[in-house]
Design a protein around this motif. Structure first.
Motif, PDB file in Angstrom:
ATOM      1  N   ASP A 111       0.874  -1.180   0.000  1.00  0.00           N
ATOM      2  CA  ASP A 111       0.000   0.000   0.000  1.00  0.00           C
ATOM      3  C   ASP A 111       0.909   1.226   0.000  1.00  0.00           C
ATOM      4  N   PRO A 112       0.628   2.210  -0.852  1.00  0.00           N
ATOM      5  CA  PRO A 112       1.498   3.396  -0.897  1.00  0.00           C
ATOM      6  C   PRO A 112       1.570   4.162   0.431  1.00  0.00           C
ATOM      7  N   ALA A 113       0.618   3.932   1.306  1.00  0.00           N
ATOM      8  CA  ALA A 113       0.641   4.600   2.616  1.00  0.00           C
ATOM      9  C   ALA A 113       1.672   3.971   3.557  1.00  0.00           C
ATOM     10  N   TYR A 114       2.105   2.750   3.254  1.00  0.00           N
ATOM     11  CA  TYR A 114       3.098   2.079   4.092  1.00  0.00           C
ATOM     12  C   TYR A 114       4.488   2.566   3.695  1.00  0.00           C
ATOM     13  N   PRO A 115       5.370   2.740   4.657  1.00  0.00           N
ATOM     14  CA  PRO A 115       6.694   3.282   4.323  1.00  0.00           C
ATOM     15  C   PRO A 115       7.616   2.278   3.635  1.00  0.00           C
ATOM     16  N   LYS A 116       8.474   2.832   2.799  1.00  0.00           N
ATOM     17  CA  LYS A 116       9.590   2.066   2.248  1.00  0.00           C
ATOM     18  C   LYS A 116      10.646   2.003   3.347  1.00  0.00           C
ATOM     19  N   LEU A 117      11.140   0.824   3.632  1.00  0.00           N
ATOM     20  CA  LEU A 117      12.083   0.667   4.736  1.00  0.00           C
ATOM     21  C   LEU A 117      13.520   0.415   4.274  1.00  0.00           C
ATOM     22  N   ALA A 118      13.689  -0.132   3.082  1.00  0.00           N
ATOM     23  CA  ALA A 118      15.033  -0.465   2.598  1.00  0.00           C
ATOM     24  C   ALA A 118      15.883   0.794   2.473  1.00  0.00           C
ATOM     25  N   GLY A 119      17.042   0.766   3.102  1.00  0.00           N
ATOM     26  CA  GLY A 119      17.968   1.879   3.020  1.00  0.00           C
ATOM     27  C   GLY A 119      17.655   3.035   3.957  1.00  0.00           C
ATOM     28  N   GLN A 120      16.592   2.910   4.729  1.00  0.00           N
ATOM     29  CA  GLN A 120      16.217   3.980   5.659  1.00  0.00           C
ATOM     30  C   GLN A 120      17.299   4.130   6.733  1.00  0.00           C
ATOM     31  N   HIS A 121      17.438   5.327   7.268  1.00  0.00           N
ATOM     32  CA  HIS A 121      18.414   5.570   8.328  1.00  0.00           C
ATOM     33  C   HIS A 121      18.085   4.705   9.537  1.00  0.00           C
ATOM     34  N   ALA A 122      19.099   4.023  10.066  1.00  0.00           N
ATOM     35  CA  ALA A 122      18.897   3.113  11.197  1.00  0.00           C
ATOM     36  C   ALA A 122      18.360   3.849  12.422  1.00  0.00           C
ATOM     37  N   ASP A 123      18.860   5.044  12.698  1.00  0.00           N
ATOM     38  CA  ASP A 123      18.393   5.760  13.884  1.00  0.00           C
ATOM     39  C   ASP A 123      16.918   6.137  13.756  1.00  0.00           C
ATOM     40  N   TYR A 124      16.460   6.450  12.555  1.00  0.00           N
ATOM     41  CA  TYR A 124      15.042   6.736  12.339  1.00  0.00           C
ATOM     42  C   TYR A 124      14.207   5.483  12.598  1.00  0.00           C
ATOM     43  N   LEU A 125      14.669   4.341  12.081  1.00  0.00           N
ATOM     44  CA  LEU A 125      13.930   3.093  12.269  1.00  0.00           C
ATOM     45  C   LEU A 125      13.830   2.726  13.746  1.00  0.00           C
ATOM     46  N   VAL A 126      14.924   2.927  14.489  1.00  0.00           N
ATOM     47  CA  VAL A 126      14.912   2.647  15.927  1.00  0.00           C
ATOM     48  C   VAL A 126      13.866   3.519  16.612  1.00  0.00           C
ATOM     49  N   GLN A 127      13.877   4.802  16.319  1.00  0.00           N
ATOM     50  CA  GLN A 127      12.924   5.707  16.959  1.00  0.00           C
ATOM     51  C   GLN A 127      11.485   5.394  16.550  1.00  0.00           C
ATOM     52  N   ALA A 128      11.262   5.022  15.309  1.00  0.00           N
ATOM     53  CA  ALA A 128       9.913   4.681  14.853  1.00  0.00           C
ATOM     54  C   ALA A 128       9.399   3.444  15.590  1.00  0.00           C
ATOM     55  N   LEU A 129      10.229   2.408  15.691  1.00  0.00           N
ATOM     56  CA  LEU A 129       9.794   1.187  16.382  1.00  0.00           C
ATOM     57  C   LEU A 129       9.555   1.446  17.866  1.00  0.00           C
ATOM     58  N   LYS A 130      10.392   2.263  18.481  1.00  0.00           N
ATOM     59  CA  LYS A 130      10.166   2.609  19.885  1.00  0.00           C
ATOM     60  C   LYS A 130       8.876   3.420  20.034  1.00  0.00           C
ATOM     61  N   GLY A 131       8.592   4.263  19.065  1.00  0.00           N
ATOM     62  CA  GLY A 131       7.343   5.023  19.076  1.00  0.00           C
ATOM     63  C   GLY A 131       6.133   4.105  19.010  1.00  0.00           C
ATOM     64  N   TYR A 132       6.203   3.075  18.178  1.00  0.00           N
ATOM     65  CA  TYR A 132       5.107   2.103  18.109  1.00  0.00           C
ATOM     66  C   TYR A 132       4.986   1.345  19.429  1.00  0.00           C
ATOM     67  N   GLN A 133       6.099   1.051  20.072  1.00  0.00           N
ATOM     68  CA  GLN A 133       6.047   0.393  21.377  1.00  0.00           C
ATOM     69  C   GLN A 133       5.332   1.268  22.410  1.00  0.00           C
TER      70      GLN A 133
END
Length: 118
Positions: A52-74
């Motif tokens: 779905d275009p609303a879902y983010p592309k994750l490949a190559g994303q900055h690791a620190d952003y991914l960490v913060q996003a997952l912690k935000g979901y937690q």
């Protein structure tokens, strides 16, 4: 030990053992985690073409952003800097801090099509 020597030692220790030294994560374990949790079912088999275009592309994303996003979901929508997607919240809550670092390292290592628009 002088005060300046002590401060220099502390700064050196923080540089060597803090932040990026632990933020790297284990990409191989991250790959196993995303496969186990079937993340590709929403984010696409290459993590660059979500279903779905609303879902983010994750490949190559900055690791620190991914960490913060997952912690935000937690934390969920009611937590500080929380995020409120129920599917991602359930997925993220099952992850340890180490798992999050590993997932971020893996997704960051993938070739992606992320661009900065000007």
């Amino acid at each position: 030990m002088t005060k300046i020597t002590l401060i220099a030692s502390v700064v050196t220790a923080l540089t060597l053992f803090g932040g990026n030294a632990f933020a790297a994560g284990d990409a191989a374990n991250g790959k196993a985690i995303v496969e186990k949790n079937n993340c590709a079912s929403c984010h696409g088999k290459d993590f660059s073409t979500p279903i779905d275009p609303a879902y983010p592309k994750l490949a190559g994303q900055h690791a620190d952003y991914l960490v913060q996003a997952l912690k935000g979901y937690q934390r969920g929508v009611d937590g500080p800097n929380g995020r409120g997607n129920p599917t991602m919240g359930a997925q993220a809550k099952a992850l340890s801090h180490s798992d999050i670092l590993d997932v971020a390292a893996y997704l960051h290592s993938l070739p992606g099509s992320l661009i900065v628009q000007k």
